[in-house]
Design a protein around this motif. Structure first.
Motif, PDB file in Angstrom:
ATOM      1  N   ASP A 264     -44.245  69.546  38.154  1.00 17.54           N
ATOM      2  CA  ASP A 264     -43.256  68.929  39.496  1.00 17.54           C
ATOM      3  C   ASP A 264     -42.393  68.803  37.606  1.00 17.54           C
ATOM      4  N   LYS A 265     -42.173  68.942  36.229  1.00 17.26           N
ATOM      5  CA  LYS A 265     -41.896  68.932  34.840  1.00 17.26           C
ATOM      6  C   LYS A 265     -40.984  69.380  34.837  1.00 17.26           C
ATOM      7  N   VAL A 266     -39.709  69.481  34.246  1.00 14.65           N
ATOM      8  CA  VAL A 266     -38.819  71.047  34.395  1.00 14.65           C
ATOM      9  C   VAL A 266     -38.501  70.958  32.708  1.00 14.65           C
ATOM     10  N   VAL A 267     -39.224  71.866  32.193  1.00 20.59           N
ATOM     11  CA  VAL A 267     -39.361  72.420  30.669  1.00 20.59           C
ATOM     12  C   VAL A 267     -38.127  72.665  29.847  1.00 20.59           C
ATOM     13  N   SER A 268     -37.459  72.490  29.262  1.00 18.27           N
ATOM     14  CA  SER A 268     -36.767  73.343  28.011  1.00 18.27           C
ATOM     15  C   SER A 268     -37.330  74.407  26.948  1.00 18.27           C
ATOM     16  N   MET A 269     -37.149  74.974  26.473  1.00 19.88           N
ATOM     17  CA  MET A 269     -38.058  75.878  26.091  1.00 19.88           C
ATOM     18  C   MET A 269     -37.270  76.919  25.484  1.00 19.88           C
ATOM     19  N   HIS A 270     -37.696  76.905  23.888  1.00 15.47           N
ATOM     20  CA  HIS A 270     -36.992  78.685  22.827  1.00 15.47           C
ATOM     21  C   HIS A 270     -38.414  78.791  22.963  1.00 15.47           C
ATOM     22  N   TYR A 271     -38.193  80.640  23.222  1.00 16.10           N
ATOM     23  CA  TYR A 271     -39.278  81.526  22.447  1.00 16.10           C
ATOM     24  C   TYR A 271     -38.635  82.742  22.321  1.00 16.10           C
ATOM     25  N   THR A 272     -39.521  83.228  21.381  1.00 18.26           N
ATOM     26  CA  THR A 272     -39.648  85.203  21.107  1.00 18.26           C
ATOM     27  C   THR A 272     -40.648  85.562  22.328  1.00 18.26           C
ATOM     28  N   VAL A 273     -40.190  87.273  22.724  1.00 19.35           N
ATOM     29  CA  VAL A 273     -41.773  87.647  23.405  1.00 19.35           C
ATOM     30  C   VAL A 273     -41.913  88.730  22.704  1.00 19.35           C
ATOM     31  N   LYS A 274     -42.782  89.109  22.237  1.00 28.86           N
ATOM     32  CA  LYS A 274     -43.263  90.558  21.438  1.00 28.86           C
ATOM     33  C   LYS A 274     -43.997  91.442  22.215  1.00 28.86           C
ATOM     34  N   ASN A 275     -43.833  92.993  22.074  1.00 26.34           N
ATOM     35  CA  ASN A 275     -45.338  93.179  22.577  1.00 26.34           C
ATOM     36  C   ASN A 275     -46.131  93.472  21.502  1.00 26.34           C
ATOM     37  N   THR A 276     -47.699  93.916  21.243  1.00 21.68           N
ATOM     38  CA  THR A 276     -48.467  94.331  20.738  1.00 21.68           C
ATOM     39  C   THR A 276     -47.965  94.496  19.299  1.00 21.68           C
ATOM     40  N   SER A 277     -46.637  95.910  19.476  1.00 22.26           N
ATOM     41  CA  SER A 277     -46.923  96.836  18.395  1.00 22.26           C
ATOM     42  C   SER A 277     -45.629  95.406  17.761  1.00 22.26           C
ATOM     43  N   GLY A 278     -45.352  94.111  17.617  1.00 23.44           N
ATOM     44  CA  GLY A 278     -44.347  93.524  17.330  1.00 23.44           C
ATOM     45  C   GLY A 278     -43.145  93.507  17.602  1.00 23.44           C
ATOM     46  N   ASP A 279     -41.997  94.216  18.466  1.00 26.59           N
ATOM     47  CA  ASP A 279     -41.183  94.924  18.619  1.00 26.59           C
ATOM     48  C   ASP A 279     -40.947  93.251  19.721  1.00 26.59           C
ATOM     49  N   VAL A 280     -39.842  92.749  19.461  1.00 26.47           N
ATOM     50  CA  VAL A 280     -38.962  92.040  20.576  1.00 26.47           C
ATOM     51  C   VAL A 280     -38.493  92.159  21.218  1.00 26.47           C
ATOM     52  N   ILE A 281     -39.780  92.018  22.763  1.00 29.58           N
ATOM     53  CA  ILE A 281     -38.346  91.941  24.013  1.00 29.58           C
ATOM     54  C   ILE A 281     -37.834  91.074  24.511  1.00 29.58           C
ATOM     55  N   ASP A 282     -37.916  89.754  24.074  1.00 28.69           N
ATOM     56  CA  ASP A 282     -36.685  88.935  24.879  1.00 28.69           C
ATOM     57  C   ASP A 282     -36.651  87.705  23.949  1.00 28.69           C
ATOM     58  N   THR A 283     -35.998  87.135  23.362  1.00 26.37           N
ATOM     59  CA  THR A 283     -35.189  85.663  22.557  1.00 26.37           C
ATOM     60  C   THR A 283     -34.659  85.073  23.267  1.00 26.37           C
ATOM     61  N   SER A 284     -34.625  83.301  23.524  1.00 30.40           N
ATOM     62  CA  SER A 284     -33.765  82.914  23.271  1.00 30.40           C
ATOM     63  C   SER A 284     -32.861  82.482  22.168  1.00 30.40           C
ATOM     64  N   GLU A 285     -33.395  82.682  21.481  1.00 30.42           N
ATOM     65  CA  GLU A 285     -32.056  82.667  19.345  1.00 30.42           C
ATOM     66  C   GLU A 285     -30.787  83.201  19.867  1.00 30.42           C
ATOM     67  N   GLY A 286     -30.289  81.901  19.612  1.00 31.03           N
ATOM     68  CA  GLY A 286     -29.074  82.280  19.327  1.00 31.03           C
ATOM     69  C   GLY A 286     -27.709  81.610  20.806  1.00 31.03           C
ATOM     70  N   ARG A 287     -29.250  81.430  22.069  1.00 30.00           N
ATOM     71  CA  ARG A 287     -29.177  80.963  23.598  1.00 30.00           C
ATOM     72  C   ARG A 287     -29.394  79.770  23.357  1.00 30.00           C
ATOM     73  N   ASP A 288     -28.922  79.044  25.024  1.00 23.35           N
ATOM     74  CA  ASP A 288     -28.984  77.405  25.207  1.00 23.35           C
ATOM     75  C   ASP A 288     -30.819  78.036  25.472  1.00 23.35           C
ATOM     76  N   PRO A 289     -32.285  76.622  25.637  1.00 25.76           N
ATOM     77  CA  PRO A 289     -32.491  76.993  26.234  1.00 25.76           C
ATOM     78  C   PRO A 289     -33.122  77.479  27.264  1.00 25.76           C
ATOM     79  N   LEU A 290     -34.392  78.155  27.594  1.00 26.11           N
ATOM     80  CA  LEU A 290     -34.682  78.104  29.203  1.00 26.11           C
ATOM     81  C   LEU A 290     -35.228  77.267  29.574  1.00 26.11           C
ATOM     82  N   MET A 291     -34.863  77.110  31.191  1.00 28.14           N
ATOM     83  CA  MET A 291     -35.201  76.118  31.874  1.00 28.14           C
ATOM     84  C   MET A 291     -36.100  76.583  32.839  1.00 28.14           C
ATOM     85  N   TYR A 292     -37.159  75.879  33.143  1.00 25.00           N
ATOM     86  CA  TYR A 292     -38.123  76.111  33.651  1.00 25.00           C
ATOM     87  C   TYR A 292     -38.802  74.948  34.655  1.00 25.00           C
TER      88      TYR A 292
END
Length: 160
Positions: A6-34
């Motif tokens: 029940d805590k709302v978290v704001s975070m910046h993230y980068t997710v990559k596959n095991t080859s090192g390819d960036v799948i998604d990132t919040s870089e340059g955007r507002d943080p993700l909230m969940y």
């Protein structure tokens, strides 16, 4: 304050596959909230963030079972081209919604032959191990409305 249910978290993230390819990132955007504990993000990442505080940086490798699941072969099917009535051009990568016994399923075309089309109903990241780099920006208590709805609301409140 730490990340707990029940805590709302704001975070910046980068997710990559095991080859090192960036799948998604919040870089340059507002943080993700969940909202923690409500399945707003994949279980493995939620577990990795439990107990962390604002300013913490987390690196987490998430196996498919704790991410988007393993590839389910039964969700890959060959269907007749006639199933796409009214669609003139079919190409690999096109997305459609198919009806199943469990309700609507999103599918992507993976192969097109003369009179047959192969579709895949698995999540695009199914079967993949994901590598996350996360920075926890802010943590706050969820509002009663957010808890009732099961997700965080953005600045200014309700946005769905």
């Amino acid at each position: 304050m730490t990340i707990t249910k029940d805590k709302v978290v704001s975070m910046h993230y980068t997710v990559k596959n095991t080859s090192g390819d960036v799948i998604d990132t919040s870089e340059g955007r507002d943080p993700l909230m969940y909202m923690q504990g409500h399945r707003n993000i994949i279980p493995g990442l939620e577990n990795a963030l439990e107990g962390k505080a604002a300013g913490d940086k987390v690196e987490a490798t998430i196996e498919p079972a704790q991410a988007y699941g393993e590839v389910v072969e039964e969700l890959i099917q060959e269907v007749p081209r006639s199933a796409f009535e009214g669609v003139e051009t079919l190409e690999v990568g096109m997305n459609f919604q198919a009806q199943s016994e469990q309700g609507p399923v999103n599918v992507v075309i993976t192969k097109v032959e003369d009179d047959k089309v192969t579709v895949d109903g698995n999540h695009p990241l199914a079967g993949q191990t994901l590598e996350f780099n996360v920075e926890v920006v802010e943590i706050r208590d969820a509002t009663e409305e957010e808890i009732a709805h099961g997700h965080a609301h953005g600045v200014g409140g309700h946005q769905h």
